[in-house]
Design a protein around this motif. Structure first.
Motif, PDB file in Angstrom:
ATOM      1  N   ILE A 186     -19.467  25.162   2.579  1.00 32.66           N
ATOM      2  CA  ILE A 186     -20.844  25.367   3.052  1.00 32.66           C
ATOM      3  C   ILE A 186     -21.060  26.811   3.486  1.00 32.66           C
ATOM      4  N   SER A 213     -15.178  13.378   0.905  1.00 31.94           N
ATOM      5  CA  SER A 213     -15.695  12.412   1.879  1.00 31.94           C
ATOM      6  C   SER A 213     -15.836  11.018   1.289  1.00 31.94           C
ATOM      7  N   LEU A 225     -21.189  20.114  12.506  1.00 32.46           N
ATOM      8  CA  LEU A 225     -20.690  19.524  11.254  1.00 32.46           C
ATOM      9  C   LEU A 225     -19.158  19.502  11.239  1.00 32.46           C
ATOM     10  N   GLN A 249     -14.954  21.047   4.144  1.00 30.22           N
ATOM     11  CA  GLN A 249     -16.411  20.942   4.169  1.00 30.22           C
ATOM     12  C   GLN A 249     -17.041  22.261   4.612  1.00 30.22           C
ATOM     13  N   MET A 293     -17.648  17.481  -2.291  1.00 30.40           N
ATOM     14  CA  MET A 293     -18.039  16.646  -1.154  1.00 30.40           C
ATOM     15  C   MET A 293     -17.831  15.163  -1.453  1.00 30.40           C
ATOM     16  N   ASP A 339     -25.416  17.230   8.874  1.00 32.64           N
ATOM     17  CA  ASP A 339     -24.356  16.632   8.075  1.00 32.64           C
ATOM     18  C   ASP A 339     -24.362  17.288   6.699  1.00 32.64           C
ATOM     19  N   VAL A 340     -23.268  17.106   5.980  1.00 33.28           N
ATOM     20  CA  VAL A 340     -23.047  17.834   4.731  1.00 33.28           C
ATOM     21  C   VAL A 340     -24.155  17.628   3.697  1.00 33.28           C
ATOM     22  N   TYR A 394     -21.608   8.593   2.021  1.00 35.02           N
ATOM     23  CA  TYR A 394     -20.872   9.647   1.336  1.00 35.02           C
ATOM     24  C   TYR A 394     -20.469   9.349  -0.100  1.00 35.02           C
ATOM     25  N   HIS A 448     -16.848  15.890  11.325  1.00 32.45           N
ATOM     26  CA  HIS A 448     -15.895  15.456  10.283  1.00 32.45           C
ATOM     27  C   HIS A 448     -14.450  15.569  10.759  1.00 32.45           C
TER      28      HIS A 448
END
Length: 577
Positions: A166, A206, A104, A162, A202, A183-184, A261, A108
């Motif tokens: 997380i 993003s 991840l 990000q 997020m 992915d997020v 996103y 990004h």
């Protein structure tokens, strides 16, 4: 409170990737497509980098940024594509928590850097077209490096935000990610807490950032096109062509990203398809568009390849076009004896190995992984003998033993390709025996058909890499670095494989010491056979390749023994003649 405590104590340590689709036919099609795209993306982008670095005519800031864009594309594809290819061959698609976070982050980091790089390239074009007199002053080398540093830092900050959010989330189950990579949006959905604030961050980090970059880029190219409306036809055409190329890339990159996103936490049926396009197909656009549409890059590639061909032609004017093989011995009597032996062995090798292959393929009772690998070992042995033995038989009957340069290189490649494959296959077979004897209850799960095919693919790729980097010692130049590479590529690798195999069988023997007499007897019988083959193959191999550039009287005999133990025979045109 006790329930929450129990839930939080069962922290997720891995995620199960549901993949792109469950259909076997579609999986096979996608596997082939990804493999094709990946084999185009890496060489294509590296060709761009090599061309820009090699041609002194491509020193403008545009090509400096283009080289960095190619590097980002190649790196971006490396994050997702290899993992997808492996997952298609795996029964259970699992990624660890740390592996997911790492994937991840780099996804990004590189993706954000690429978006910012397109903004920088748009700024470069704006200055070049709208402020041409100030271009050399504004876009000087220091400015270019400063912009490059800024975009790398921007990508890092975008990605670390990000990851930081997380990492603060608790994951106590479930652990199924409805995608083919981490992915997020999918990861956040699995958190066992309220994620409203994280989702908001997020969307801004993003979604909104992607949308603003996209609109800003479109606006900048609109300004450029408006500015060149009153210019000459030739300048207008060139500017239009350049801007069109960039706008195409902008739509192809930012379109899927905006779709994913801006509303990341709504489950839409098209999400996987869009993600597939964004992560797998998009990195292909850079080499395709910039190579096919940019005339200067194409011309530069032709110049670089032409210079390389001319250099090779100049070097090859005095290069030997053929080699004379001194043979195993000059004694006619010994030659006759060796000729008979080689002929007898060869007439046993081919039918024997093909009989093994035919038996394994025909008998439905021989479906265990051991017999699958044994069939491949027989194929390698038969192929190995076919490279060397017929040539030796012909040379024994010839007055002049000559092999062309191309013939020697071809023989050398396949000799190490198949020989290296056989060594790696023995490592795989040792792993198979270890699981069968030491972990019998897990054998059918670990050594499933997909794992067997994945291991087979890995060893074939390993053979190819091992063989393709080999070069010839008979060069009229200092070969110290080449010799060092050869010692590591052949000698040290052979020694490490040999020690690894001995260690694995030692562990297996120790494991069976406490088992029943029947099980111990069967294990000893199986392992003894393998160890005999290991000594017969790796012993001569270690002797030859750990000190390959020293001439010993026993080299030819050991080389002959090495080939013989492999059920094949070595031709004197080896890597170290």
């Amino acid at each position: 409170a006790e329930e929450m405590k129990i839930e939080n104590s069962t922290v997720v340590t891995e995620f199960i990737l549901l993949g792109l689709t469950q259909s076997r036919n579609i999986q096979l099609l996608v596997f082939v497509l990804i493999l094709i795209f990946y084999l185009i993306i890496l060489p294509g982008n590296f060709l761009i980098i090599f061309t820009i670095r090699s041609d002194p005519g491509l020193t403008a800031p545009l090509y400096f940024f283009l080289g960095n864009l190619a590097f980002l594309d190649a790196s971006y594809s490396f994050i997702v594509a290899p993992r997808m290819l492996v997952d298609f061959l795996s029964e259970k698609k699992v990624i660890s928590y740390r592996g997911c976070i790492t994937q991840l982050f780099f996804l990004h980091f590189l993706g954000g850097g690429e978006g910012l790089l397109l903004v920088v390239m748009a700024f470069d074009h704006y200055i070049a077209i709208c402020r041409p007199l100030h271009y050399s002053t504004v876009m000087n080398p220091r400015t270019c490096y400063a912009l490059l540093l800024a975009l790398w830092l921007g990508g890092f900050v975008h990605s670390i935000i990000q990851v930081a959010f997380i990492l603060r989330l608790p994951f106590c189950g479930p652990n199924r990610l409805d995608n083919f990579f981490c992915d997020v949006p999918q990861v956040i959905k699995l958190a066992c807490t309220d994620t409203f604030l994280v989702e908001l961050v997020m969307v801004f980090n993003s979604g909104l950032l992607t949308l603003l970059c996209f609109l800003g880029l479109l606006a900048s190219y609109a300004v450029i096109l408006c500015h060149v409306r009153g210019s000459a036809s030739e300048g207008k055409s060139k500017a239009l062509s350049t801007c069109t190329t960039h706008v195409i890339i902008i739509f192809l990159m930012f379109g899927p990203a905006i779709f994913i996103y801006t509303c990341p936490f709504r489950a839409l049926s098209a999400n996987k398809v869009v993600s597939f396009f964004h992560t797998v197909i998009f990195p292909l656009m850079n080499p395709v568009i910039y190579t096919l549409r940019n005339q200067e890059v194409k011309a530069s590639m032709r110049r670089v390849l032409s210079r390389h061909a001319e250099r090779m032609e100049h070097e090859n004017r005095t290069v030997v076009t053929e080699f004379i093989l001194a043979g195993l011995t000059q004694s006619q009597n010994i030659q006759l004896l060796v000729f008979v032996l080689v002929l007898i062995f060869y007439l046993i090798i081919l039918p024997g190995n093909f009989l093994i292959i035919f038996t394994i393929r025909s008998d439905p009772g021989l479906t265990a992984p051991l017999y699958f690998f044994l069939g491949n070992l027989a194929f390698l042995d038969a192929s190995y003998s076919f490279i060397v033995a017929p040539r030796m038989l012909v040379d024994f009957l010839s007055e002049k033993k000559v092999i062309s340069y191309r013939g020697c290189i071809t023989q050398l490649f396949f000799l190490h390709f198949l020989g290296g494959g056989e060594g790696l296959l023995l490592v795989v077979m040792a792993f198979d025996r270890y699981i069968a004897i030491c972990r019998p209850l897990h054998y059918s799960t670990v050594m499933n058909p997909r794992t067997c095919y994945a291991l087979l693919l890995a060893l074939w790729l390993g053979d190819f890499v091992h063989s393709i980097i080999q070069v010839i010692k008979l060069a009229c130049t200092d070969t110290f670095v080449v010799e060092l590479v050869m010692v590591f590529n052949s000698g040290l690798l052979t020694l490490l494989c040999f020690l690894r195999l001995l260690a694995s069988y030692a562990v297996t023997f120790c494991r069976e010491c406490g088992s029943s007499f029947e099980g111990k007897s069967k294990a000893v019988s199986t392992c003894t056979t393998h160890i005999i083959i290991i000594f017969l193959i790796f012993g001569p191999g270690i002797f030859i390749y750990t000190c390959p550039f020293r001439a010993f009287p026993a080299d030819k005999v050991v080389g002959f023994s090495l080939s013989h133990c492999n059920l094949s025979f070595v031709e004197p045109c080896d890597l170290y003649p």
